[in-house]
Design an enzyme around this catalytic site. Structure first.
Site, PDB file in Angstrom:
ATOM      1  N   GLY A   1      -0.269  24.822   9.626  1.00  0.00           N
ATOM      2  CA  GLY A   1       0.976  24.973   8.870  1.00  0.00           C
ATOM      3  C   GLY A   1       0.674  25.394   7.455  1.00  0.00           C
TER       4      GLY A   1
ATOM      5  N   SER B   1      -6.701  25.526   8.968  1.00  0.00           N
ATOM      6  CA  SER B   1      -6.377  26.937   9.157  1.00  0.00           C
ATOM      7  C   SER B   1      -4.859  27.119   9.201  1.00  0.00           C
ATOM      8  CB  SER B   1      -6.976  27.437  10.469  1.00  0.00           C
ATOM      9  OG  SER B   1      -6.258  26.874  11.546  1.00  0.00           O
ATOM     10  N   LYS B   2      -4.466  28.362   9.356  1.00  0.00           N
ATOM     11  CA  LYS B   2      -3.027  28.684   9.397  1.00  0.00           C
ATOM     12  C   LYS B   2      -2.301  27.846  10.450  1.00  0.00           C
ATOM     13  CE  LYS B   2      -2.222  32.987   7.177  1.00  0.00           C
ATOM     14  NZ  LYS B   2      -3.215  34.067   7.308  1.00  0.00           N
ATOM     15  N   ARG B   3      -3.019  27.519  11.519  1.00  0.00           N
ATOM     16  CA  ARG B   3      -2.399  26.728  12.593  1.00  0.00           C
ATOM     17  C   ARG B   3      -1.958  25.344  12.115  1.00  0.00           C
ATOM     18  NH1 ARG B   3      -6.888  26.875  16.197  1.00  0.00           N
ATOM     19  NH2 ARG B   3      -7.633  28.506  14.800  1.00  0.00           N
TER      20      ARG B   3
END
Ligand code: GLU
Length: 484
Positions: free
Chosen positions: A254, A250-252
């Site tokens: 990076g 996910s976006k987390r």
């Protein structure tokens, strides 16, 4: 049967690696079966859809080489078609207006939870009388349109990836909302499950290959196909891409969008090659490097794994380095020049071309990502170089001064510096001084580059020599050897 598949991204963000990987599998499947690959932009969520995301998606697919045969089609331009389908379902008695308010739905779900039941819509407005409807309308309530899902139905399909998948109607959350903000005369805003089915029917999609996160939508969609009297396509649900801890990427984590990978200096054919391996492998699993066209020849959807595919940066780096190491030097040079220019290095693309290609040849074997060439080339674009700590230590060693002096002396009487004469010069120095070759080499490198590690020393020397910087640096290095 003609194979027709599609990628249907929602332009609510940049092209995500997961969507791109789904596009890769669809593209390979289409090409393997001489079928069609269609691009459809699912932009019905008007608030979250943005034109710059549509552009990013189109650019990303193009960059990766995932050419489409039809489209892009935009759902926002096809609203009439969805309206027709809702009308048909209403007329057939397979859909109805539901006037429940959000507060009523919340209360219903709270009561279900309190009883220990899974929250679901209890179909309470399925059989409203015309009077009840009129009363709700008079109150100004805006209905949604729900599609009937029978609890007793069993829905089952032979998944191209997961074999047989079976769902029970009672587990689908009750009658499903297919359009929001309707009225008795207006069908309102059609929602995902409906529009996807209407489009897949209209575009004659034969195989729906998409991420596993959509598996719960498939039984609902199969019911919609039946209700609309259309043939049900085949379905294949591809595994999610996971991060190193086994969570959905996910976006987390990076970097997740294709343009990010592009910015980081990955090559499109390498990235697409790596994505092909995320959940799929050819029969000959030892073969890991292939072009899209080569993969298409041997692509079998049945070989896609059910288990999530772990994203492995080391593997991606390895694949990318293989492409960089085998890229023709003129092509690689063309790619490096803009990066070097952007880094502020002075170069003349015309007169420096042979030198630039020589430099590319020197650096290519140690490149993992294109951008590595910026730092690695710095020494070749910077006349004045500071000496790093390790280089200084090397130059302060006993034999460094004599080694550099001997080489500099030899240079004076040398007609021309080339690979051959440079080697001879070094060997002479070694003999004369009675030291190990490594001592001379390390001293030379420290003086020439200010560093103790780097690519082939002779080539480095020659490249700097052609700039006119080699001898001044050797002299500077020697002067350092005599300083305390
Ligand atoms: N628009 C959906 C998404 O971006 C894809 C729907 C589908 O493939 O059926 O996840």
């Amino acid at each position: 049967m003609t194979v027709r598949v599609r990628i249907a991204p929602s332009p609510t963000g940049n092209l995500h690696i997961g969507t791109a990987r789904t596009a890769v599998f669809n593209w390979l499947f289409a090409r393997h079966h001489q079928g069609q690959f269609i691009l459809r932009v699912e932009d019905t969520d008007l608030e979250r859809s943005q034109p710059q995301y549509t552009q990013n998606i189109i650019d990303g697919l193009t960059w990766l080489g995932l050419t489409w045969d039809e489209g892009p089609f935009f759902q926002s331009e096809r609203m009439d078609l969805y309206g027709q389908a809702v009308k048909t379902l209403l007329e057939r008695g397979l859909a109805y207006h539901c006037y429940c308010t959000p507060a009523e739905l919340d209360a219903m779900r709270d009561a279900q939870k309190a009883r220990g039941e899974a929250p679901r819509y209890d179909n309470r407005h399925r059989n409203l009388t015309p009077e009840e409807k009129a009363a709700f309308e008079a109150e100004g309530r805006k209905p949604v349109i729900r599609f009937k899902i029978e609890d007793s139905r069993e829905i089952s399909w032979q998944d191209l990836v997961r074999d047989r998948v079976t769902w029970q109607g009672r587990d689908l959350g009750g009658d499903m909302v297919i359009a929001r903000a309707a009225s008795s005369t207006d069908i309102g805003q059609p929602l995902y499950n409906l529009v996807v089915v209407v489009d897949d029917i209209d575009m004659q999609i034969s195989h729906v290959i998409r991420g596993e996160d959509h598996i719960g939508n498939t039984p609902k969609q199969i019911l919609l196909y039946e209700a609309l009297g259309a043939a049900v396509p085949e379905f294949g649900h591809t595994p999610l891409i996971l991060n190193q801890t086994g969570q959905k990427l996910s976006k987390r984590d990076g970097v997740t969008s294709i343009s990010d990978f592009q910015d980081m200096g990955f090559l499109a054919p390498a990235l697409v090659n790596y994505m092909t391996l995320l959940g799929w492998s050819p029969v000959d699993a030892a073969q890991e490097l292939f072009s899209l066209a080569e993969a298409a020849q041997v692509f079998e959807i049945g070989r896609v794994t059910k288990a999530g595919a772990k994203f492995d940066w080391d593997k991606l780096d390895w694949v990318n380095s293989q492409y960089l190491h085998t890229m023709p030097i003129p092509e690689l040079t063309d790619r490096l020049i803009p990066l070097w220019k952007a880094a502020g290095y002075t170069l003349d693309t015309q007169t420096d071309r042979p030198w630039l290609e020589q430099l590319t040849t020197l650096l290519a074997p140690s490149l993992t990502r294109l951008k590595d060439a910026v730092e690695q080339a710095q020494v070749f674009f910077t006349p004045e170089r500071p000496f790093g700590e390790e280089a200084q230590a090397q130059l302060h060693q006993d034999s460094a001064s004599a080694a550099l002096a001997t080489v500099l002396e030899g240079l004076e009487s040398l007609p021309e510096l080339n690979a051959e004469s440079a080697k001879t010069l070094i060997n002479q120095g070694v003999k004369q001084l009675g030291v190990k070759k490594g001592v001379v080499m390390r001293s030379l490198r420290a003086a020439l580059t200010g560093e103790v590690h780097g690519p082939d020393l002779i080539e480095t020397w020659l490249l700097l020599h052609q700039r006119g910087w080699a001898t001044p640096r050797l002299e500077q290095g020697r002067s350092l050897t005599t300083q305390p």
